[in-house]
Design a protein around this motif. Structure first.
Motif, PDB file in Angstrom:
ATOM      1  N   ARG A  13      30.438  10.969   0.757  1.00 40.91           N
ATOM      2  CA  ARG A  13      30.666  12.375   0.388  1.00 40.91           C
ATOM      3  C   ARG A  13      30.459  13.329   1.564  1.00 40.91           C
ATOM      4  O   ARG A  13      30.617  14.528   1.416  1.00 40.91           O
ATOM      5  CB  ARG A  13      29.762  12.758  -0.765  1.00 40.91           C
ATOM      6  CG  ARG A  13      30.134  12.016  -2.043  1.00 40.91           C
ATOM      7  CD  ARG A  13      29.373  12.518  -3.228  1.00 40.91           C
ATOM      8  NE  ARG A  13      29.878  11.868  -4.428  1.00 40.91           N
ATOM      9  CZ  ARG A  13      29.189  11.737  -5.537  1.00 40.91           C
ATOM     10  NH1 ARG A  13      27.967  12.234  -5.609  1.00 40.91           N
ATOM     11  NH2 ARG A  13      29.700  11.138  -6.581  1.00 40.91           N
ATOM     12  N   CYS A  14      30.137  12.782   2.707  1.00 45.34           N
ATOM     13  CA  CYS A  14      29.898  13.589   3.908  1.00 45.34           C
ATOM     14  C   CYS A  14      31.189  13.705   4.723  1.00 45.34           C
ATOM     15  O   CYS A  14      31.975  12.756   4.798  1.00 45.34           O
ATOM     16  CB  CYS A  14      28.815  12.914   4.751  1.00 45.34           C
ATOM     17  SG  CYS A  14      28.442  13.770   6.279  1.00 45.34           S
ATOM     18  N   ASP A  15      31.381  14.842   5.349  1.00 50.29           N
ATOM     19  CA  ASP A  15      32.565  15.055   6.194  1.00 50.29           C
ATOM     20  C   ASP A  15      32.593  14.116   7.395  1.00 50.29           C
ATOM     21  O   ASP A  15      33.655  13.840   7.936  1.00 50.29           O
ATOM     22  CB  ASP A  15      32.603  16.507   6.699  1.00 50.29           C
ATOM     23  CG  ASP A  15      32.816  17.502   5.566  1.00 50.29           C
ATOM     24  OD1 ASP A  15      33.362  17.105   4.513  1.00 50.29           O
ATOM     25  OD2 ASP A  15      32.424  18.673   5.742  1.00 50.29           O
ATOM     26  N   ASP A  16      31.436  13.618   7.815  1.00 47.04           N
ATOM     27  CA  ASP A  16      31.345  12.739   8.983  1.00 47.04           C
ATOM     28  C   ASP A  16      31.447  11.253   8.633  1.00 47.04           C
ATOM     29  O   ASP A  16      31.253  10.405   9.501  1.00 47.04           O
ATOM     30  CB  ASP A  16      30.022  12.989   9.719  1.00 47.04           C
ATOM     31  CG  ASP A  16      29.927  14.394  10.268  1.00 47.04           C
ATOM     32  OD1 ASP A  16      30.970  14.967  10.630  1.00 47.04           O
ATOM     33  OD2 ASP A  16      28.795  14.923  10.315  1.00 47.04           O
ATOM     34  N   CYS A  74      29.760   7.944   9.917  1.00 44.13           N
ATOM     35  CA  CYS A  74      29.197   8.456  11.168  1.00 44.13           C
ATOM     36  C   CYS A  74      28.845   7.293  12.099  1.00 44.13           C
ATOM     37  O   CYS A  74      28.880   6.128  11.704  1.00 44.13           O
ATOM     38  CB  CYS A  74      27.961   9.301  10.881  1.00 44.13           C
ATOM     39  SG  CYS A  74      26.578   8.368  10.201  1.00 44.13           S
TER      40      CYS A  74
END
Length: 150
Positions: free
Chosen positions: A66-69, A72
């Protein structure tokens, strides 16, 4: 398997050696393992990511996907280690949850990690069932995955 045992990074805590050691209380059998009830049950957002990611550390996202990255650099490194050493991918877990939902993911995990002998969970860190193959671990406390033992 339970949703609350899936860490934000995609780790299924029910397959972790520290969780299975606690569940089966293997220290009573001569081991000296650290016990862990799982990331979420012990009030931590993620053992692997919380101290490296502000969003996970503060509980701002439920799952890394759910993170934009996503994914990562830290998660990619963790995933590479787990794919190489432990026969699982946290990124694949998260992508499966995102695409198919938690209920389907948990069923897939149960099918994949079920001991064929006793139906308990197999440990992702060593490939052993803590019920059926504990002797293997007693004989080699650093045991890690042998595909002939399942």
């Amino acid at each position: 398997m339970k949703k609350e045992m899936i860490a934000p990074c995609g780790m299924n805590c029910e397959l972790c050696i520290a969780y299975l050691a606690q569940k089966n209380d293997i220290n009573k059998q001569g081991f000296h393992r650290t016990y862990c009830p799982g990331c979420r049950p012990r009030g931590q957002h993620c053992l692997h990511m919380a101290n490296k990611c502000e969003k996970i550390g503060k509980g701002l996202v439920e799952f890394c996907y759910r993170c934009d990255d996503f994914p990562c650099t830290r998660l990619r490194a963790l995933d590479k280690r787990y794919r190489t050493k432990y026969h699982m991918s946290m990124i694949e877990n998260l992508e499966y949850i995102q695409k198919h939902g938690m209920k389907d993911f948990l069923q897939k995990e149960e099918d994949k990690w079920r001991c064929p002998e006793c139906k308990e969970n197999i440990c992702c860190h060593n490939g052993l069932c803590m019920h059926c193959h504990l002797e293997v671990l007693k004989n080699n406390k650093k045991y890690c995955w042998d595909d002939s033992v399942k």
